[in-house]
Design a protein around this motif. Structure first.
Motif, PDB file in Angstrom:
ATOM      1  N   ALA A 316       0.826  -1.205   0.000  1.00  0.00           N
ATOM      2  CA  ALA A 316       0.000   0.000   0.000  1.00  0.00           C
ATOM      3  C   ALA A 316       0.862   1.258   0.000  1.00  0.00           C
ATOM      4  O   ALA A 316       0.573   2.232  -0.712  1.00  0.00           O
ATOM      5  N   GLN A 317       1.922   1.246   0.788  1.00  0.00           N
ATOM      6  CA  GLN A 317       2.831   2.393   0.799  1.00  0.00           C
ATOM      7  C   GLN A 317       3.469   2.587  -0.572  1.00  0.00           C
ATOM      8  O   GLN A 317       3.586   3.709  -1.069  1.00  0.00           O
ATOM      9  N   ASP A 318       3.866   1.471  -1.192  1.00  0.00           N
ATOM     10  CA  ASP A 318       4.451   1.554  -2.538  1.00  0.00           C
ATOM     11  C   ASP A 318       3.465   2.124  -3.550  1.00  0.00           C
ATOM     12  O   ASP A 318       3.876   2.741  -4.545  1.00  0.00           O
ATOM     13  N   ALA A 319       2.168   1.897  -3.290  1.00  0.00           N
ATOM     14  CA  ALA A 319       1.126   2.399  -4.184  1.00  0.00           C
ATOM     15  C   ALA A 319       0.710   3.830  -3.857  1.00  0.00           C
ATOM     16  O   ALA A 319      -0.243   4.348  -4.437  1.00  0.00           O
ATOM     17  N   GLY A 320       1.417   4.459  -2.923  1.00  0.00           N
ATOM     18  CA  GLY A 320       1.150   5.853  -2.605  1.00  0.00           C
ATOM     19  C   GLY A 320       0.166   6.089  -1.480  1.00  0.00           C
ATOM     20  O   GLY A 320      -0.201   7.240  -1.216  1.00  0.00           O
ATOM     21  N   MET A 321      -0.276   5.011  -0.803  1.00  0.00           N
ATOM     22  CA  MET A 321      -1.238   5.161   0.292  1.00  0.00           C
ATOM     23  C   MET A 321      -0.458   5.289   1.596  1.00  0.00           C
ATOM     24  O   MET A 321      -0.325   4.342   2.377  1.00  0.00           O
ATOM     25  N   THR A 322       0.072   6.473   1.844  1.00  0.00           N
ATOM     26  CA  THR A 322       1.031   6.678   2.919  1.00  0.00           C
ATOM     27  C   THR A 322       0.410   6.639   4.316  1.00  0.00           C
ATOM     28  O   THR A 322       1.133   6.590   5.313  1.00  0.00           O
ATOM     29  N   ALA A 323      -0.903   6.644   4.393  1.00  0.00           N
ATOM     30  CA  ALA A 323      -1.559   6.552   5.699  1.00  0.00           C
ATOM     31  C   ALA A 323      -1.813   5.112   6.127  1.00  0.00           C
ATOM     32  O   ALA A 323      -2.252   4.865   7.248  1.00  0.00           O
ATOM     33  N   ALA A 324      -1.544   4.147   5.250  1.00  0.00           N
ATOM     34  CA  ALA A 324      -1.837   2.742   5.546  1.00  0.00           C
ATOM     35  C   ALA A 324      -0.990   2.230   6.708  1.00  0.00           C
ATOM     36  O   ALA A 324       0.168   2.612   6.871  1.00  0.00           O
ATOM     37  N   MET A 325      -1.576   1.357   7.513  1.00  0.00           N
ATOM     38  CA  MET A 325      -0.920   0.768   8.680  1.00  0.00           C
ATOM     39  C   MET A 325      -1.242  -0.727   8.721  1.00  0.00           C
ATOM     40  O   MET A 325      -2.050  -1.223   7.939  1.00  0.00           O
ATOM     41  N   HIS A 326      -0.623  -1.418   9.671  1.00  0.00           N
ATOM     42  CA  HIS A 326      -1.020  -2.803   9.911  1.00  0.00           C
ATOM     43  C   HIS A 326      -1.002  -3.083  11.410  1.00  0.00           C
ATOM     44  O   HIS A 326      -0.331  -2.386  12.178  1.00  0.00           O
ATOM     45  N   LEU A 327      -1.791  -4.082  11.800  1.00  0.00           N
ATOM     46  CA  LEU A 327      -1.849  -4.497  13.195  1.00  0.00           C
ATOM     47  C   LEU A 327      -0.730  -5.491  13.475  1.00  0.00           C
ATOM     48  O   LEU A 327      -0.717  -6.601  12.923  1.00  0.00           O
ATOM     49  N   GLN A 328       0.193  -5.109  14.316  1.00  0.00           N
ATOM     50  CA  GLN A 328       1.324  -5.974  14.626  1.00  0.00           C
ATOM     51  C   GLN A 328       0.839  -7.193  15.418  1.00  0.00           C
ATOM     52  O   GLN A 328       0.091  -7.082  16.370  1.00  0.00           O
ATOM     53  N   GLY A 329       1.251  -8.378  14.962  1.00  0.00           N
ATOM     54  CA  GLY A 329       0.879  -9.602  15.662  1.00  0.00           C
ATOM     55  C   GLY A 329      -0.439 -10.201  15.226  1.00  0.00           C
ATOM     56  O   GLY A 329      -0.760 -11.332  15.597  1.00  0.00           O
ATOM     57  N   GLY A 330      -1.234  -9.457  14.451  1.00  0.00           N
ATOM     58  CA  GLY A 330      -2.452 -10.000  13.873  1.00  0.00           C
ATOM     59  C   GLY A 330      -3.509 -10.428  14.875  1.00  0.00           C
ATOM     60  O   GLY A 330      -3.546  -9.980  16.025  1.00  0.00           O
ATOM     61  N   ILE A 331      -4.387 -11.320  14.409  1.00  0.00           N
ATOM     62  CA  ILE A 331      -5.493 -11.809  15.235  1.00  0.00           C
ATOM     63  C   ILE A 331      -4.974 -12.546  16.473  1.00  0.00           C
ATOM     64  O   ILE A 331      -5.594 -12.499  17.540  1.00  0.00           O
ATOM     65  N   ALA A 332      -3.825 -13.210  16.360  1.00  0.00           N
ATOM     66  CA  ALA A 332      -3.279 -13.923  17.518  1.00  0.00           C
ATOM     67  C   ALA A 332      -3.034 -12.951  18.669  1.00  0.00           C
ATOM     68  O   ALA A 332      -3.423 -13.210  19.816  1.00  0.00           O
ATOM     69  N   ALA A 333      -2.393 -11.820  18.386  1.00  0.00           N
ATOM     70  CA  ALA A 333      -2.145 -10.826  19.422  1.00  0.00           C
ATOM     71  C   ALA A 333      -3.446 -10.166  19.876  1.00  0.00           C
ATOM     72  O   ALA A 333      -3.627  -9.859  21.061  1.00  0.00           O
ATOM     73  N   TRP A 334      -4.362  -9.954  18.944  1.00  0.00           N
ATOM     74  CA  TRP A 334      -5.665  -9.344  19.253  1.00  0.00           C
ATOM     75  C   TRP A 334      -6.425 -10.200  20.272  1.00  0.00           C
ATOM     76  O   TRP A 334      -6.963  -9.681  21.257  1.00  0.00           O
TER      77      TRP A 334
END
Length: 343
Positions: A316-334
């Motif tokens: 997403a960042q490469d595509a210019g969507m500089t506000a994109a984020m991700h949840l570290q650890g995913g559903i397991a951490a959630w």
């Protein structure tokens, strides 16, 4: 169907590329690190898009190609849920189904050689890893191996498959490329035992030397995952607590990259939209629904453990969507943090 059996002569490893047709999604089983360039070239020649790289178990005789293929192709890395390898972005369990476009493999847990050994069954063939070999069986004297569990995996699971089913193992050291379940019943010397006790005695007295690569391969295969900390250092990661604060908020949309079977089995974050990881590229491109959403809202990707979402936020960042984020650890951490879930 496209099917290729590839061989690494140094470790005696067979790798398998499978796809339904030219131009389709592909998966590879048991890739070897030193052969990654060869796999990538062949995939290009066959006009295939690698979406899943699978290891039948944690290998001790070669370094896996999972991490390198993930880095080269952004494919999903797949192993059994018991595996201690950190490269895994999708974990399977007994009874699951491993799917790509036009192809499905039934997942069978077959421990004994290791405690994370799996086999994969198509309509006419089984990929047995090191559990059942051609005229042999995988050793059971390291990596939590257990001859009793292997006996049950072989006699209780694999040998109950149809006699005509083709057998494709992860290794062979004599030059054999394929067998059948019926052939192995009749001709495999390790299967000519009367009961489990006889099999245990046989396996406990093999007195084999450790694989030459064992001290290198096992640690390497356990620690080749994406460094989510590096993604976080670039400011692209949210903690579970930060993610929870966004549930139900208008300024962000949570994007679930898992497959539908994973969602059904493990539950979903309320309000998240579904975009299976293999479709991500199209949805981030011009005209894709994620690109349209990103005009007004922040995309927050998540998956099972954070591997797929780390790749997604980079895309997403490469595509210019500089506000994109991700949840570290995913559903397991959630889930560990008691984050809200719905079925």
């Amino acid at each position: 169907m496209i099917f290729r059996q590839l061989f690494d002569s140094v470790s005696g490893t067979y790798s398998y590329i499978i796809a339904s047709r030219p131009g389709a999604e592909a998966l590879i089983i048991d890739p070897v690190l030193e052969k990654v360039d060869r796999y990538v070239k062949l995939l290009q020649e066959l006009d295939l898009r690698l979406v899943k790289a699978v290891d039948t178990h944690l290998h001790a005789d070669h370094v896996t190609g999972l991490g390198a293929l993930r880095d080269r192709t952004r494919c999903i890395t797949v192993m059994g849920e018991q595996s201690k390898a950190d490269v895994v972005s999708m974990r399977l369990s007994d009874g699951d189904r491993l799917e790509i476009e036009g192809i499905g493999l039934d997942v069978i847990y077959t421990p004994g050689h290791t405690d994370d050994s799996y086999s994969f069954v198509m309509e006419d063939r089984v990929f047995s890893g090191d559990t059942l070999l051609i005229r042999g069986t995988g050793r059971t004297d390291f990596q939590n191996g257990d001859p009793r569990r292997q006996y049950e995996s072989i006699f209780g699971r694999l040998l109950r498959l149809p006699d005509g089913m083709l057998l494709y193992p992860a290794h062979d050291y004599k030059g054999d490329t394929v067998s059948t379940i019926g052939e192995e019943k009749r001709n495999n010397p390790r299967l000519q035992v009367k009961n489990v006790e006889e099999y245990v005695q046989l396996m406990n007295n093999l007195n084999l030397p450790n694989p030459k690569m064992m001290d290198v391969a096992v640690p390497a295969n356990m620690h080749i995952g994406l460094h989510q900390e590096a993604v976080a250092a670039r400011g692209w990661a949210l903690s579970t607590e930060q993610g929870m604060a966004l549930v139900g908020r208008e300024e962000a949309v949570l994007v679930d990259l898992r497959e539908q079977r994973e969602r059904e089995r493990h539950g979903c974050i309320p309000g998240a939209i579904h975009c299976p990881y293999p479709t991500l590229g199209a949805e981030l491109a011009r005209g894709g629904f994620l690109r349209e959403i990103a005009r007004n809202r922040r995309l927050v990707f998540f998956c099972a453990y954070g591997e797929r979402s780390a790749m997604a936020v980079q895309a997403a960042q490469d595509a210019g969507m500089t506000a994109a984020m991700h949840l570290q650890g995913g559903i397991a951490a959630w889930k560990n943090a008691d984050g809200p879930m719905e079925t």
